[in-house]
Design a protein around this motif. Structure first.
Motif, PDB file in Angstrom:
ATOM      1  N   GLY A 163      -1.803  -7.596 -30.193  1.00  0.00           N
ATOM      2  CA  GLY A 163      -1.037  -8.641 -29.536  1.00  0.00           C
ATOM      3  C   GLY A 163      -1.600  -8.980 -28.169  1.00  0.00           C
ATOM      4  O   GLY A 163      -0.996  -9.753 -27.420  1.00  0.00           O
ATOM      5  N   GLN A 164      -2.754  -8.414 -27.832  1.00  0.00           N
ATOM      6  CA  GLN A 164      -3.368  -8.720 -26.544  1.00  0.00           C
ATOM      7  C   GLN A 164      -4.219  -9.984 -26.650  1.00  0.00           C
ATOM      8  O   GLN A 164      -4.438 -10.520 -27.738  1.00  0.00           O
ATOM      9  CB  GLN A 164      -4.205  -7.539 -26.066  1.00  0.00           C
ATOM     10  CG  GLN A 164      -5.485  -7.291 -26.840  1.00  0.00           C
ATOM     11  CD  GLN A 164      -6.225  -6.062 -26.318  1.00  0.00           C
ATOM     12  OE1 GLN A 164      -5.757  -4.930 -26.440  1.00  0.00           O
ATOM     13  NE2 GLN A 164      -7.393  -6.289 -25.730  1.00  0.00           N
ATOM     14  N   ALA A 165      -4.662 -10.494 -25.519  1.00  0.00           N
ATOM     15  CA  ALA A 165      -5.494 -11.701 -25.512  1.00  0.00           C
ATOM     16  C   ALA A 165      -6.726 -11.483 -26.381  1.00  0.00           C
ATOM     17  O   ALA A 165      -7.354 -10.420 -26.347  1.00  0.00           O
ATOM     18  CB  ALA A 165      -5.900 -12.056 -24.089  1.00  0.00           C
ATOM     19  N   LYS A 170      -1.001 -10.035 -34.408  1.00  0.00           N
ATOM     20  CA  LYS A 170      -0.465  -9.031 -35.330  1.00  0.00           C
ATOM     21  C   LYS A 170      -1.387  -8.740 -36.518  1.00  0.00           C
ATOM     22  O   LYS A 170      -0.985  -8.056 -37.456  1.00  0.00           O
ATOM     23  CB  LYS A 170       0.929  -9.431 -35.842  1.00  0.00           C
ATOM     24  CG  LYS A 170       2.049  -9.275 -34.822  1.00  0.00           C
ATOM     25  CD  LYS A 170       2.272  -7.816 -34.459  1.00  0.00           C
ATOM     26  CE  LYS A 170       3.494  -7.603 -33.582  1.00  0.00           C
ATOM     27  NZ  LYS A 170       4.758  -7.611 -34.326  1.00  0.00           N
ATOM     28  N   GLN A 171      -2.637  -9.246 -36.460  1.00  0.00           N
ATOM     29  CA  GLN A 171      -3.576  -8.976 -37.556  1.00  0.00           C
ATOM     30  C   GLN A 171      -4.923  -8.454 -37.052  1.00  0.00           C
ATOM     31  O   GLN A 171      -5.344  -7.374 -37.457  1.00  0.00           O
ATOM     32  CB  GLN A 171      -3.799 -10.242 -38.395  1.00  0.00           C
ATOM     33  CG  GLN A 171      -2.592 -10.700 -39.177  1.00  0.00           C
ATOM     34  CD  GLN A 171      -2.934 -11.808 -40.163  1.00  0.00           C
ATOM     35  OE1 GLN A 171      -3.957 -11.787 -40.850  1.00  0.00           O
ATOM     36  NE2 GLN A 171      -2.075 -12.805 -40.233  1.00  0.00           N
ATOM     37  N   GLY A 172      -5.580  -9.225 -36.213  1.00  0.00           N
ATOM     38  CA  GLY A 172      -6.942  -8.889 -35.820  1.00  0.00           C
ATOM     39  C   GLY A 172      -7.026  -8.351 -34.410  1.00  0.00           C
ATOM     40  O   GLY A 172      -6.803  -9.074 -33.433  1.00  0.00           O
ATOM     41  N   PHE A 222     -13.374 -12.925 -38.896  1.00  0.00           N
ATOM     42  CA  PHE A 222     -12.215 -12.132 -39.306  1.00  0.00           C
ATOM     43  C   PHE A 222     -11.450 -12.837 -40.422  1.00  0.00           C
ATOM     44  O   PHE A 222     -11.123 -14.014 -40.311  1.00  0.00           O
ATOM     45  CB  PHE A 222     -11.288 -11.894 -38.111  1.00  0.00           C
ATOM     46  CG  PHE A 222     -10.036 -11.138 -38.462  1.00  0.00           C
ATOM     47  CD1 PHE A 222     -10.073  -9.769 -38.631  1.00  0.00           C
ATOM     48  CD2 PHE A 222      -8.828 -11.802 -38.657  1.00  0.00           C
ATOM     49  CE1 PHE A 222      -8.924  -9.061 -38.979  1.00  0.00           C
ATOM     50  CE2 PHE A 222      -7.683 -11.113 -38.996  1.00  0.00           C
ATOM     51  CZ  PHE A 222      -7.729  -9.734 -39.155  1.00  0.00           C
ATOM     52  N   GLU A 223     -11.148 -12.097 -41.478  1.00  0.00           N
ATOM     53  CA  GLU A 223     -10.398 -12.642 -42.607  1.00  0.00           C
ATOM     54  C   GLU A 223      -8.902 -12.472 -42.376  1.00  0.00           C
ATOM     55  O   GLU A 223      -8.404 -11.346 -42.253  1.00  0.00           O
ATOM     56  CB  GLU A 223     -10.791 -11.951 -43.903  1.00  0.00           C
ATOM     57  CG  GLU A 223     -10.026 -12.461 -45.121  1.00  0.00           C
ATOM     58  CD  GLU A 223     -10.375 -11.715 -46.404  1.00  0.00           C
ATOM     59  OE1 GLU A 223      -9.481 -11.596 -47.269  1.00  0.00           O
ATOM     60  OE2 GLU A 223     -11.527 -11.255 -46.526  1.00  0.00           O
ATOM     61  N   LEU A 224      -8.172 -13.584 -42.313  1.00  0.00           N
ATOM     62  CA  LEU A 224      -6.738 -13.523 -42.105  1.00  0.00           C
ATOM     63  C   LEU A 224      -6.019 -13.218 -43.412  1.00  0.00           C
ATOM     64  O   LEU A 224      -6.437 -13.666 -44.486  1.00  0.00           O
ATOM     65  CB  LEU A 224      -6.204 -14.827 -41.516  1.00  0.00           C
ATOM     66  CG  LEU A 224      -6.438 -15.016 -40.007  1.00  0.00           C
ATOM     67  CD1 LEU A 224      -7.860 -15.487 -39.717  1.00  0.00           C
ATOM     68  CD2 LEU A 224      -5.432 -15.986 -39.413  1.00  0.00           C
TER      69      LEU A 224
END
Length: 267
Positions: A163-165, A170-172, A222-224
């Motif tokens: 959840g950081q910059a 919530k995923q990567g 990155f794969e969501l």
């Protein structure tokens, strides 16, 4: 009979054929164009004039915010004119009641995005309540529906890592933390590959995001797993093209700002 005699008495049906040089070149070009791995003689990359700096929009870019107005933006909730503040070439989030998120009038599929943002120098709060916002790479509905690239003050501010910059919310988890301190401008350069869907709504290919944060790679293709949710399991919802959305987060900290936003559509 000698060779000269054979040549002199050659049957007309066996006369040597003379190929047209032009026809030969055309056939060769066509053959090479179909040869795997060979540089095509037909396809030429389009000429794009770069900006005066790497941050400036190139000639084929769609400028979404140039510091002058919000003509390219609307309110997410009702598509009325965007009500955020524009002053001194900077776009600042409005946290006034009823203002809410804004999104582009245009919709996009695959693209390259450049966007700059700044946490105010006098920022207060901690964790997720400190300069929170987001760049939704595809807005699929009102509120926070869509695929969010997180914006937050992550300079000496602890929070959950996804959840950081620089995180795909919530995923990567970002590969690095290249945050600058509050008061300094930060840059995202993003390559967004939208998901594709079958006729029945099932996923054909997932979404991918590559993100450079202040020049540092933080998301590498990155794969969501679906839309980014605060609570619950991510899921995909069929869409074709979508706006880009900026979030007016409900935390009580001072509002953040954006500038120099442009996009290049990718085929």
């Amino acid at each position: 009979m000698g060779i000269s005699s054979l040549e002199n008495h050659a049957h007309p049906h066996f006369a040597p054929r003379h190929r047209s040089p032009d026809r030969h070149r055309l056939r060769t070009a066509a053959h090479l164009a179909k040869t795997p791995g060979h540089r095509s003689l037909r396809a030429r990359p389009p000429i794009v004039t770069p900006g005066a700096t790497d941050a400036a929009p190139p000639s084929d870019a769609i400028v979404l915010f140039d510091g002058k107005n919000l003509d390219q933006w609307v309110s997410t909730k009702d598509k009325s004119p965007a009500a955020w503040t524009v002053a001194d070439g900077i776009l600042t989030v409005s946290k006034a009641p009823g203002s809410g998120n804004i999104e582009t009038k245009r919709t996009f599929k695959n693209y390259q995005l450049h966007i700059e943002w700044r946490i105010p120098e006098n920022i207060t709060g901690t964790d997720q309540a400190r300069g929170n916002s987001g760049v939704f790479l595809a807005s699929t509905g009102t509120g926070d529906a869509g695929y969010e690239l997180q914006v937050l003050d992550s300079y000496n501010n602890k929070t959950y890592v996804n959840g950081q910059a620089g995180s795909i919310y919530k995923q990567g988890i970002p590969l690095a933390n290249p945050n600058r301190k509050p008061g300094e401008w930060q840059t995202y350069n993003v390559i967004w590959t939208a998901p594709t869907f079958n006729e029945d709504g099932t996923v054909k290919t997932p979404a991918y995001a590559t993100v450079f944060f202040n020049g540092v790679l933080v998301q590498n293709h990155f794969e969501l797993k679906g839309e980014t949710l605060y609570i619950g399991q991510p899921f995909y919802k069929k869409y074709d093209t979508a706006p880009i959305k900026l979030q007016a987060h409900g935390d009580k900290s001072e509002p953040i700002s954006f500038r120099n936003i442009w996009v290049r559509e990718l085929k």
